[in-house]
Design an enzyme around this catalytic site. Structure first.
Site, PDB file in Angstrom:
ATOM      1  N   GLU A 165       0.823  -1.213   0.000  1.00  0.00           N
ATOM      2  CA  GLU A 165       0.000   0.000   0.000  1.00  0.00           C
ATOM      3  C   GLU A 165       0.856   1.261   0.000  1.00  0.00           C
ATOM      4  OE1 GLU A 165      -2.519   0.476   3.473  1.00  0.00           O
ATOM      5  OE2 GLU A 165      -3.743   1.982   2.456  1.00  0.00           O
ATOM      6  N   GLU A 175     -12.104   1.433   4.725  1.00  0.00           N
ATOM      7  CA  GLU A 175     -11.133   1.791   5.759  1.00  0.00           C
ATOM      8  C   GLU A 175     -11.313   3.288   5.987  1.00  0.00           C
ATOM      9  OE1 GLU A 175      -6.493   0.877   6.460  1.00  0.00           O
ATOM     10  OE2 GLU A 175      -6.922   2.600   5.186  1.00  0.00           O
TER      11      GLU A 175
HETATM   12 MN   LIG Z   1      -5.367   2.227   3.643  1.00  0.00          MN
END
Ligand SMILES: [Mn+2]
Length: 272
Positions: free
Chosen positions: A155, A249
């Site tokens: 990420e 998220e």
């Molecule tokens: Mn994230």
């Protein structure tokens, strides 16, 4: 195959205040996720031993959910380990920590996410050296994940969280230098909103490399509670034939249940 929905559950006391929709109560979170029509849950646990594999298997079967992914950030949040630290011992601690989470997640068919554990360059470690540490770690852990039957998710973060790779163009160029073919990208719309000139174009740059999406708004509130252009994002995802998870998220704003409801409504409006 179409995009599937997921929602985050944090089991990490030290991460309280962070961008996770549900907190601590796995059974209640799975029940609510299923009631709202989610396909899966994404679980953030303090360490591998704290991932309740049997309980999760039972709860997800009971509610016809899958486990979309598991987080590894506990190694940073709790131990302050990351993959680019100057001493080999700390880097090894970070790698071992991630490896054990890959193994626990794989038992549920869920890939692990490397976010904050990637670290940053600072002090005695140059940017070039840090990227070399990251490259070596992703090669090693990517192949470990492959043997366990899951991809490894990397990420890119925004500049306030890492100074390694913040934008799609740089991330794809870096990805092309890896020896392993088992590392996929997590496109987090919150980070991208800070770093990219155009989020939809950046998603096209990621193209087939994207393996996971953090579906969230510009202010890290649930999708629909900021100023993200989801119409443009949805058409870019369609263009690249994205068919993995869009995972909520986001901050539990104004509360967990409302955040989960807002996200699934936005998911159904734009991505379903
Ligand atoms: Mn994230």
């Amino acid at each position: 195959m179409s995009i599937q929905s997921a929602v985050t559950i944090s089991l990490v006391k030290e991460a309280e205040g962070g961008p996770f929709v549900f907190w601590h109560d796995l059974a209640a979170a799975c029940a609510k996720a299923a009631e709202l029509g989610y396909d899966a849950v994404e679980v953030f646990a303090p360490n591998a031993d704290a991932i309740p594999v049997d309980e999760l298997r039972q709860l997800t079967q009971q509610h016809s959910l899958k486990v979309a992914a598991v987080g590894t950030g506990g190694g940073w949040v709790i131990h302050k380990w990351h993959l680019c630290q100057p001493d080999a011992g700390s880097r090894d601690n970070a790698k071992n920590f991630i490896r054990s989470i890959i193994d626990a997640g794989a038992q549920l068919g869920a890939p692990a996410i490397i976010g904050s554990m990637q670290g940053r360059f600072e002090g005695a470690v140059s940017r070039e050296q840090a990227l070399e540490y990251l490259r070596a770690a992703l090669n090693e852990l990517g192949e470990h994940a492959k043997a366990a039957g899951v991809p490894l998710i990397y990420e890119p973060l925004n500049r306030y969280e890492s100074n390694l790779l913040n934008r799609a163009e740089d991330t794809v160029a870096f990805l092309d230098t890896l020896d392993t073919n088992n590392v996929v990208i997590l496109a987090d719309l919150f980070h991208m909103n800070i770093e990219e000139a155009n989020i939809a174009d950046a998603l096209r740059t990621y193209g087939k490399h994207i393996g996971h999406l953090h579906f969230v708004d510009s202010n890290r509130r649930p999708a629909g509670c900021g100023h993200m252009d989801y119409t443009a994002i949805a058409s870019a995802l369609k263009e690249i034939s994205y068919d993995r998870y869009a995972s909520a998220e986001a901050f539990p704003w104004p509360d967990s249940d409302s955040a989960a409801k807002a996200t699934i409504d936005a998911f159904n409006q734009y991505l379903a």
